[in-house]
Write an enzyme that holds these catalytic residues in place. Structure first.
Site, short mmCIF file in Angstrom:
data_model
loop_
_atom_site.label_atom_id
_atom_site.label_comp_id
_atom_site.label_asym_id
_atom_site.label_seq_id
_atom_site.Cartn_x
_atom_site.Cartn_y
_atom_site.Cartn_z
N SER A 188 14.15 20.54 -26.90
CA SER A 188 14.60 21.51 -26.56
C SER A 188 15.77 20.68 -25.04
O SER A 188 15.41 19.68 -24.82
CB SER A 188 14.16 22.83 -25.92
OG SER A 188 15.47 23.57 -24.50
N TYR A 223 8.44 24.79 -17.89
CA TYR A 223 9.11 23.96 -19.37
C TYR A 223 9.83 23.48 -19.93
O TYR A 223 9.82 22.57 -20.80
CB TYR A 223 9.88 25.73 -19.81
CG TYR A 223 10.82 25.75 -21.48
CD1 TYR A 223 10.08 25.82 -22.52
CD2 TYR A 223 12.06 25.60 -21.77
CE1 TYR A 223 10.26 26.05 -23.58
CE2 TYR A 223 12.69 25.49 -22.28
CZ TYR A 223 11.87 25.66 -24.17
OH TYR A 223 11.92 26.22 -25.24
N1 LIG Z 1 15.26 30.39 -28.43
C1 LIG Z 1 15.49 29.06 -28.34
O1 LIG Z 1 16.23 29.81 -27.43
C2 LIG Z 1 15.09 27.96 -28.05
C3 LIG Z 1 16.32 26.57 -27.53
C4 LIG Z 1 15.12 26.01 -27.95
C5 LIG Z 1 14.39 25.32 -27.95
N2 LIG Z 1 13.56 26.26 -28.63
C6 LIG Z 1 12.03 25.34 -28.89
O2 LIG Z 1 12.01 26.38 -30.57
C7 LIG Z 1 10.17 26.42 -30.39
C8 LIG Z 1 10.37 28.10 -31.44
O3 LIG Z 1 11.02 28.83 -30.72
P1 LIG Z 1 11.14 30.62 -31.02
O4 LIG Z 1 12.67 30.24 -30.69
O5 LIG Z 1 11.34 30.64 -32.58
O6 LIG Z 1 9.92 30.87 -30.58
P2 LIG Z 1 9.45 32.28 -30.76
O7 LIG Z 1 8.77 32.67 -29.55
O8 LIG Z 1 9.89 33.57 -32.11
O9 LIG Z 1 8.19 31.73 -31.89
C9 LIG Z 1 7.06 30.94 -31.40
C10 LIG Z 1 6.18 30.69 -32.27
O10 LIG Z 1 4.71 29.41 -31.93
C11 LIG Z 1 3.88 30.53 -31.52
N3 LIG Z 1 2.26 30.02 -30.84
C12 LIG Z 1 3.10 30.14 -29.03
N4 LIG Z 1 1.85 30.30 -28.78
C13 LIG Z 1 1.00 29.45 -29.62
C14 LIG Z 1 -0.21 29.18 -29.61
N5 LIG Z 1 -0.94 29.12 -28.35
N6 LIG Z 1 -1.26 28.80 -31.26
C15 LIG Z 1 -0.53 29.19 -31.89
N7 LIG Z 1 1.03 29.62 -32.43
C16 LIG Z 1 1.56 29.98 -30.95
C17 LIG Z 1 4.37 32.25 -31.45
O11 LIG Z 1 3.18 32.83 -32.14
C18 LIG Z 1 5.78 32.62 -32.17
O12 LIG Z 1 5.01 32.34 -33.64
C19 LIG Z 1 9.64 26.38 -29.72
O13 LIG Z 1 9.40 25.02 -29.10
C20 LIG Z 1 11.07 26.73 -28.17
O14 LIG Z 1 10.31 25.61 -27.13
C21 LIG Z 1 13.38 27.54 -28.65
#
Ligand SMILES: NC(=O)c1ccc[n+]([C@@H]2O[C@H](COP(=O)([O-])OP(=O)(O)OC[C@H]3O[C@@H](n4cnc5c(N)ncnc54)[C@H](O)[C@@H]3O)[C@@H](O)[C@H]2O)c1
Length: 253
Positions: free
Chosen positions: A141, A154
């Site tokens: 991120s 985070y």
């Molecule tokens: N959404 C944003 O704005 C954003 C920005 C920068 C980075 N990210 C990164 O992108 C990635 C995906 O984020 P997203 O927005 O799709 O979020 P999200 O919450 O929709 O998806 C995260 C997924 O990880 C799974 N998960 C969480 N903890 C877990 C565990 N202990 N074991 C197994 N599965 C687990 C959840 O069930 C979910 O399916 C993350 O690493 C996040 O940090 C997201």
């Protein structure tokens, strides 16, 4: 079809970015091993992808547990006899300053966002070394590249993930393994765990606050980050190793 005949293992696929990446990889011919702890959502995705003709197998588990990484890599080997691509994407988004972060939350965030990637890489790398090739993409991120307000643990977890990626790139490049981090900016969708702590009004206020600060004038979509992830996972990125690909519309430019 850039990924025909390739096996990709992805974590955190039940929603959001991971789901979009899994769909894009399946569309381009990859065989998939999908890992998430959200059983129902994971099974729905698997049914959808199989219905579209994809070769997919799933594992329900907590990515911060060593056992899950072992089972997932073993599944890739037994079902598909190979493991070409590992995408560590699962994550949670705790908020708060250091004073607002209790030790349990600190540990949980590091376990899910950072230790999980170490565990999956540790299981996958020996097989990639044996094959003489492999690709790792870790979802970091921009919060790991520069400090974000009240996202203390985070940001620390994502900074650690970037350094884990660079360390692998240096140690295993000569063995044919490439490792890169993708650093999304602010996306249209708030992460699922954070969404449970926010009202619809707070989400709308967040969007209104951030969008004008992005040089492109809007927030990013999961599909846009998925395209960049597929680039890193593909042969198009054959000389990209140890990079942090920032995809943020210019927010941190
Ligand atoms: N959404 C944003 O704005 C954003 C920005 C920068 C980075 N990210 C990164 O992108 C990635 C995906 O984020 P997203 O927005 O799709 O979020 P999200 O919450 O929709 O998806 C995260 C997924 O990880 C799974 N998960 C969480 N903890 C877990 C565990 N202990 N074991 C197994 N599965 C687990 C959840 O069930 C979910 O399916 C993350 O690493 C996040 O940090 C997201």
């Amino acid at each position: 079809m850039r990924f025909s005949g390739k096996t990709a293992l992805l974590t955190g696929v039940a929603s959001g970015l991971g789901r979009a990446v899994a769909q894009a990889l399946a569309n381009e011919g990859a065989r998939l091993v999908l890992v998430d702890r959200a059983k129902d959502q994971l099974e729905n995705l698997v049914l959808l992808l199989r219905g579209e003709g994809a070769d997919v197998v799933e594992l329900v588990g907590d990515v911060s547990r060593e056992e899950t990484s072992r089972q997932a890599v073993a599944l890739a080997r037994s079902r598909f006899s190979s493991l070409d691509i590992l995408i560590n994407n699962a994550g949670i988004n705790p908020t708060g300053t250091i004073s607002q972060t209790d030790p349990a939350m600190w540990q949980q965030a590091l376990d899910i966002n950072l230790k999980s990637a170490y565990l999956f890489c540790r299981e996958a790398i020996p097989h990639m070394v044996e094959a003489g090739k492999g690709v790792i993409v870790n979802t970091a991120s921009i919060a790991g590249q520069r400090a974000s307000t009240a996202e203390a643990v985070y940001g620390v977890s994502k900074a650690g993930l970037i350094m884990l990626t660079r360390t692998i790139a240096r140690d295993y490049g000569a063995k044919g393994i490439r490792a890169n981090a993708i650093c999304p900016g602010v996306l249209e969708s708030v992460m699922a765990d954070r969404l449970t702590r926010m009202s619809a009004e707070q989400v709308a206020a967040r969007d209104q606050r951030f969008a004008p600060t992005v040089p492109l004038g809007r927030l990013g979509t999961y599909e846009e980050i998925a395209k960049a992830t597929l680039f890193l996972a593909s042969e198009d990125a054959s000389y990209v190793n140890g990079a942090q690909l920032t995809v943020d519309g210019g927010l941190t430019a």
